[in-house]
Write a protein that holds these residues in place. Structure first.
Motif, PDB file in Angstrom:
ATOM      1  N   UNK A  39       0.791  -1.266  -0.090  1.00 21.07           N
ATOM      2  CA  UNK A  39       0.025  -0.108  -0.164  1.00 21.07           C
ATOM      3  C   UNK A  39       0.869   1.218   0.041  1.00 21.07           C
ATOM      4  N   UNK A  40       0.682   2.199  -1.176  1.00 21.02           N
ATOM      5  CA  UNK A  40       1.542   3.320  -1.307  1.00 21.02           C
ATOM      6  C   UNK A  40       0.645   4.395  -0.792  1.00 21.02           C
ATOM      7  N   UNK A  41       1.036   5.310   0.113  1.00 19.73           N
ATOM      8  CA  UNK A  41       0.516   6.386   0.137  1.00 19.73           C
ATOM      9  C   UNK A  41       1.589   7.729  -0.174  1.00 19.73           C
ATOM     10  N   UNK A  42       0.860   8.357  -1.257  1.00 19.51           N
ATOM     11  CA  UNK A  42       1.695   9.277  -2.245  1.00 19.51           C
ATOM     12  C   UNK A  42       1.363  10.566  -2.243  1.00 19.51           C
ATOM     13  N   UNK A  43       2.501  11.555  -1.756  1.00 16.61           N
ATOM     14  CA  UNK A  43       2.030  12.914  -2.075  1.00 16.61           C
ATOM     15  C   UNK A  43       3.190  13.429  -3.043  1.00 16.61           C
ATOM     16  N   UNK A  44       2.712  14.248  -3.881  1.00 14.96           N
ATOM     17  CA  UNK A  44       3.535  14.582  -4.960  1.00 14.96           C
ATOM     18  C   UNK A  44       3.023  15.880  -5.818  1.00 14.96           C
ATOM     19  N   UNK A  78      -2.720   2.243  -4.401  1.00 16.49           N
ATOM     20  CA  UNK A  78      -2.225   3.412  -4.208  1.00 16.49           C
ATOM     21  C   UNK A  78      -3.307   4.474  -3.522  1.00 16.49           C
ATOM     22  N   UNK A  79      -2.647   5.181  -2.383  1.00 16.12           N
ATOM     23  CA  UNK A  79      -3.715   6.229  -2.084  1.00 16.12           C
ATOM     24  C   UNK A  79      -3.129   7.600  -2.330  1.00 16.12           C
ATOM     25  N   UNK A  80      -3.949   8.478  -2.820  1.00 15.66           N
ATOM     26  CA  UNK A  80      -3.467  10.031  -3.009  1.00 15.66           C
ATOM     27  C   UNK A  80      -3.311  10.524  -1.818  1.00 15.66           C
ATOM     28  N   UNK A  81      -2.352  11.062  -1.288  1.00 13.28           N
ATOM     29  CA  UNK A  81      -2.208  11.908  -0.119  1.00 13.28           C
ATOM     30  C   UNK A  81      -1.929  13.371  -0.613  1.00 13.28           C
ATOM     31  N   UNK A  82      -2.444  13.907  -1.746  1.00 13.05           N
ATOM     32  CA  UNK A  82      -2.370  15.047  -2.026  1.00 13.05           C
ATOM     33  C   UNK A  82      -1.381  15.386  -3.387  1.00 13.05           C
ATOM     34  N   UNK A  83      -1.913  15.406  -4.295  1.00 16.78           N
ATOM     35  CA  UNK A  83      -1.074  15.720  -5.629  1.00 16.78           C
ATOM     36  C   UNK A  83      -1.120  17.220  -6.394  1.00 16.78           C
ATOM     37  N   UNK A  84      -0.218  17.771  -6.593  1.00 19.90           N
ATOM     38  CA  UNK A  84      -0.393  19.240  -7.300  1.00 19.90           C
ATOM     39  C   UNK A  84      -1.548  19.840  -6.761  1.00 19.90           C
ATOM     40  N   UNK A  85      -2.230  20.539  -7.601  1.00 22.99           N
ATOM     41  CA  UNK A  85      -3.255  21.317  -7.034  1.00 22.99           C
ATOM     42  C   UNK A  85      -4.621  20.226  -7.379  1.00 22.99           C
ATOM     43  N   UNK A  86      -4.382  19.313  -7.754  1.00 25.69           N
ATOM     44  CA  UNK A  86      -5.560  18.300  -8.368  1.00 25.69           C
ATOM     45  C   UNK A  86      -6.531  17.844  -7.196  1.00 25.69           C
ATOM     46  N   UNK A  87      -6.019  17.157  -6.398  1.00 27.41           N
ATOM     47  CA  UNK A  87      -6.697  16.300  -5.538  1.00 27.41           C
ATOM     48  C   UNK A  87      -6.131  16.073  -4.177  1.00 27.41           C
ATOM     49  N   UNK A  88      -6.957  15.990  -3.153  1.00 26.71           N
ATOM     50  CA  UNK A  88      -6.564  15.534  -1.660  1.00 26.71           C
ATOM     51  C   UNK A  88      -7.687  14.607  -1.186  1.00 26.71           C
ATOM     52  N   UNK A  89      -7.942  13.503  -1.814  1.00 32.30           N
ATOM     53  CA  UNK A  89      -9.277  12.966  -1.420  1.00 32.30           C
ATOM     54  C   UNK A  89      -9.425  12.657  -0.123  1.00 32.30           C
ATOM     55  N   UNK A  90      -8.331  12.052   0.821  1.00 38.05           N
ATOM     56  CA  UNK A  90      -8.604  11.901   2.080  1.00 38.05           C
ATOM     57  C   UNK A  90      -9.090  13.140   3.041  1.00 38.05           C
ATOM     58  N   UNK A  91      -8.517  14.133   2.709  1.00 40.24           N
ATOM     59  CA  UNK A  91      -8.568  15.528   3.189  1.00 40.24           C
ATOM     60  C   UNK A  91     -10.399  15.690   2.963  1.00 40.24           C
ATOM     61  N   UNK A  92     -10.644  15.592   1.749  1.00 38.13           N
ATOM     62  CA  UNK A  92     -12.030  15.788   1.369  1.00 38.13           C
ATOM     63  C   UNK A  92     -12.933  14.932   2.336  1.00 38.13           C
ATOM     64  N   UNK A  93     -12.435  13.691   2.201  1.00 39.38           N
ATOM     65  CA  UNK A  93     -13.300  12.784   3.344  1.00 39.38           C
ATOM     66  C   UNK A  93     -13.393  13.239   4.644  1.00 39.38           C
ATOM     67  N   UNK A  94     -12.167  13.567   5.126  1.00 38.66           N
ATOM     68  CA  UNK A  94     -12.248  14.043   6.679  1.00 38.66           C
ATOM     69  C   UNK A  94     -12.736  15.221   6.954  1.00 38.66           C
ATOM     70  N   UNK A  95     -12.990  16.093   5.895  1.00 38.84           N
ATOM     71  CA  UNK A  95     -13.726  17.346   6.070  1.00 38.84           C
ATOM     72  C   UNK A  95     -15.101  17.146   6.019  1.00 38.84           C
ATOM     73  N   UNK A  96     -15.566  16.213   5.226  1.00 33.79           N
ATOM     74  CA  UNK A  96     -17.148  15.846   4.987  1.00 33.79           C
ATOM     75  C   UNK A  96     -17.635  15.066   6.500  1.00 33.79           C
TER      76      UNK A  96
END
Ligand code: ASP
Length: 303
Positions: free
Chosen positions: A99-104, A123-141
């Motif tokens: 499981x890869x937690x990736x920030x780029x 792969x879990x996106x942990x924030x990439x560029x200006x495109x997406x930070x899905x787990x932040x979106x989930x924790x905000x919800x």
């Protein structure tokens, strides 16, 4: 679900299911015997940009699920010798990490890795560029679900700040639309607004006072200077005056409204300390929810 790259297109039921599971984890005593859904799984934190909350909360979340965690240090790695992201990923995958937690900094990096990944690799996106930070979106919800007195359909949410360069805002907007949020107001200097096609379902409000008036949830964002061309903001004092969230501006929101910020905060730039540390701040709850949400996501992928 093999990977989590973006919240774009995620169905409302899936979002609520992840949030329900995260709520369950949020209610567990961290000192109680941990769940073991990730026992035997090696989680690799592959961070190519700075992070405090996201990296540490993924690490704590992985530990709490019984996983083994390895932290990749880009500054001391062969990245400095010119190794590509894809080669670094293949190398660590060959060692057996699952499981890869990736920030780029590059938008699209996680998608690219997901195409290289073998069947048992996540792969879990942990924030990439200006495109997406899905787990932040989930924790905000999750935070909104916990604090708000009404369902998403009836909420007015004001997002104030540098939306153009914010991956958090993009993921929040995807989630808010999917959850049926009735009134999404966005407010930023014109140079810090994204293109119109990214603002479907939102109301652009020029004046922060108007954007905040009567809202239930007030999200404020940092100026993302690492992704900004010079000169987009004339003066920080002027920015704070026009867009900063201080007690006077917060008093225009509903009496039960609360304030969110993904962190890191620049106090006195986008938020006043009295608001950040005040009784209507949900900021540390967001941080706490980050662990629960990341447990839910990693369990859904690799549990
Ligand atoms: N921590 C969030 C991110 O990585 C927000 C920020 O940096 O302002 O996008």
């Amino acid at each position: 679900m093999q990977h989590l790259i973006s919240l774009e297109g995620m169905a409302r039921e899936r979002l609520h299911a992840l949030l329900d599971r995260a709520q369950h984890f949020a209610g567990l005593d961290p000192r109680a015997a941990p769940p073991t859904s990730l026992a035997g799984v090696h989680v690799v934190n592959l961070f190519f940009e700075p992070s405090t909350r996201t990296r540490l909360s993924f690490e704590i979340a992985a530990h709490r699920l019984g996983a083994q965690v390895v932290n990749f240090d880009a500054e001391r790695s062969s990245t400095l010798k010119g190794e590509t992201l894809a080669d670094t990923f293949r190398t660590v995958e060959a060692m057996g990490a699952q499981l890869f937690v990736v920030r780029h900094s590059e938008s699209g990096a996680c998608e690219m890795l997901s195409e290289l990944a073998g069947d048992g690799t996540h792969i879990v996106n942990a924030g990439e560029g200006r495109a997406a930070h899905p787990t932040q979106g989930l924790l905000d919800m999750l935070t909104i679900r916990q604090f708000a007195k009404r369902p998403f359909e009836d909420l007015s949410i004001a997002i104030v700040g540098d939306i153009r360069h914010s991956r958090v805002a993009r993921s929040d907007l995807h989630a808010l639309r999917a959850l049926g949020c009735g009134d999404i107001r966005v407010c930023a200097p014109a140079a810090l607004l994204p293109d119109a096609d990214e603002l479907q379902g939102c109301r652009v409000v020029d004046a922060a006072d108007e954007a905040v008036s009567g809202c239930d949830v007030l999200m404020t964002l940092r100026l993302q200077r690492e992704r900004m061309e010079d000169g987009l903001v004339d003066s920080l004092d002027g920015y704070y005056r026009d867009y900063g969230i201080d007690q006077r501006r917060l008093s225009l929101a509903r009496a039960d409204a609360f304030v969110m910020h993904p962190g890191p905060m620049n106090r006195g730039v986008e938020i006043e300390s009295a608001v950040a540390d005040g009784p209507r701040s949900a900021i540390l709850r967001q941080v706490a929810n980050g662990v629960a949400v990341r447990m839910a996501v990693m369990e859904a992928l690799a549990g």
